[in-house]
Design a protein around this motif. Sequence first.
Motif, PDB file in Angstrom:
ATOM      1  N   GLN A   1      31.972 -19.285 -65.201  1.00  7.62           N
ATOM      2  CA  GLN A   1      31.232 -20.537 -65.373  1.00  7.62           C
ATOM      3  C   GLN A   1      32.093 -21.661 -65.946  1.00  7.62           C
ATOM      4  OE1 GLN A   1      29.468 -17.527 -66.603  1.00  7.62           O
ATOM      5  NE2 GLN A   1      28.419 -17.492 -64.636  1.00  7.62           N
TER       6      GLN A   1
ATOM      7  N   GLY B   1      30.422 -20.073 -60.457  1.00  6.81           N
ATOM      8  CA  GLY B   1      29.497 -19.393 -61.357  1.00  6.81           C
ATOM      9  C   GLY B   1      28.351 -20.235 -61.857  1.00  6.81           C
TER      10      GLY B   1
ATOM     11  N   PRO C   1      37.235 -17.487 -58.653  1.00  6.34           N
ATOM     12  CA  PRO C   1      35.966 -18.209 -58.781  1.00  6.34           C
ATOM     13  C   PRO C   1      35.980 -19.667 -58.331  1.00  6.34           C
ATOM     14  CG  PRO C   1      37.086 -18.212 -60.883  1.00  6.34           C
ATOM     15  CD  PRO C   1      37.980 -17.458 -59.930  1.00  6.34           C
TER      16      PRO C   1
ATOM     17  N   TYR D   1      23.655 -14.151 -57.948  1.00  7.25           N
ATOM     18  CA  TYR D   1      24.499 -13.731 -59.070  1.00  7.25           C
ATOM     19  C   TYR D   1      24.014 -12.387 -59.609  1.00  7.25           C
ATOM     20  CZ  TYR D   1      27.359 -14.476 -63.307  1.00  7.25           C
ATOM     21  OH  TYR D   1      28.293 -14.378 -64.325  1.00  7.25           O
TER      22      TYR D   1
END
Length: 533
Positions: free
Chosen positions: A232, A243, A172, A251
């Motif tokens: 996130q 994120g 990520p 998303y």
Amino acid sequence: MTSTTPTMSPTHCAAWSRAEITLTAEHDHPDAYASVEVWADFFHESGLTLRRPAFWDGGTTWRLRFASPLPDGRWRWRTSASVADRGLAGVTGRVEVTGRSGAPANRFRRHGFWRMSPGRRSLVHADGTPALLVADTAWALPWRATEEQTRVYAADRHAKGFNAALLMSVQPDMRATGPRDRTADEGFDVGFEDLPQGRLNQLNPDYFRYLDRLLAILHDHEIVPVLQPVFQGFGWKGLSVAGTVVPPSEYARYCRYLVARYGADPAVYLVGGDGDGWDPQVAAGGEETAAWDAYDQPRGIHYRPHADNDAHQDAPWLDFQWCQTGHGGEHVPERVADMWRNQPVKAVANGEPTYEHGGRRGKAEGWWQGHEAWSNLCAGGTMGVVYGAGSLWQWAHRADEPGQSARYLAEGAGWREALDFPGSRHVGLVGRILDGLPLTDMRPDWQSARARRALTTDPTRLYLAFAEHGGPLSLRPENARAMPRAYRVYDPRTGDVVRAGVRTDDDHVLPDEGGAPRVYVLYDGFDGSPDAP
């Protein structure tokens, strides 16, 4: 149109086993992942209808994955698409469901996928069989591990009693760099070419084909992937996670893709990861997942340590809330207890206790992990328990791999050495000890006995208590007559039954010499023998 499948016949399957149907587009659609939607409706002869999304798998290939929740009968299916393409829209076929001789060995084929319990506090299989999540934290496995490594990992965790693994579905961090090589220092595979720019449009089908094989290994070992779309929070190295940046619509589309590709097998969807839960991507992903998951597998949020842990508490798409108590090596079961009291009811767990040896040798080592698991469970974290090891969650190739943060690595260990940390055995034993008990919708119980930590479904049916320093356990006389007579006393460090018996009407005390951790289980399904199944 002829449908084919690389793994099994497209026209015959057993209940809860995946059937795959391949669709071939007549036209080449530029930007197919981002611009074309395909789905199919499945109609059973009983009248049940399920809708499954299809996913683009490169070139002109699309795939439908389907699992029948019914043990027999015929399903007819018909596809629809957002484009006029006879290879994608209006295609029809049939799936014949046939039972197997004898019960399938894999419990998810035997009992069905997980869903939430009637009281929303715990997990059950589709047939109502109680379930307890016992999860490991292997965040980086999807983009760092090889097939051979995943086999080693899955065999170890299955043997210890784990049945789930927390996974970041893609790497990520937008600013992470390294070779596209799972075996190289700082290397990782790439799911989206444009993720470094905070976008999710340029999907790499080869990455997900490899992930198919990794998740199949986990499924074969009865380990459910807990799929987090794009983190996130901290991510892999804390280098600007995507994120919180990607457009919510992208998303959500990726969440639909995960449901399409992996939702015909056991799965849990962790639509929020390590944030405060209020990032707009979380709600967008949760709503999309709920809209497209025909099997209603669990959906929830995992929080950072300093969050309120109650975002979207009243959202219909939300099934569970997972706190994170940080990395300091302290037991904080009150975080779980606070969440258990939130309304409306959502299932609760501590999704990220302190990683064993994370950042410092000896931190949260050994029995600390067992104490943490039993404490969180009895505080109301009745969805299950979670374990994590430093160097394993990052999938560090070796102890001295460059580019990893010493703050979270386990000193002197790569992922393989971290598999052997002793705390994992204690957490895995929680599931072993409680397997087969009627755990559905357990709740904290302060009334039935003089126990600091205890759970019950119905005190007349099942009662269990955890005592950090052992017993004896004194039942309240006014409650004891109605409670189960048969009991077992476990050493939770080993899983051994150290005492078992059947109480009389006047027997209000379960004897124990004290001085060591104990788990007490009162359940009339026991026969009073330590050797009883």
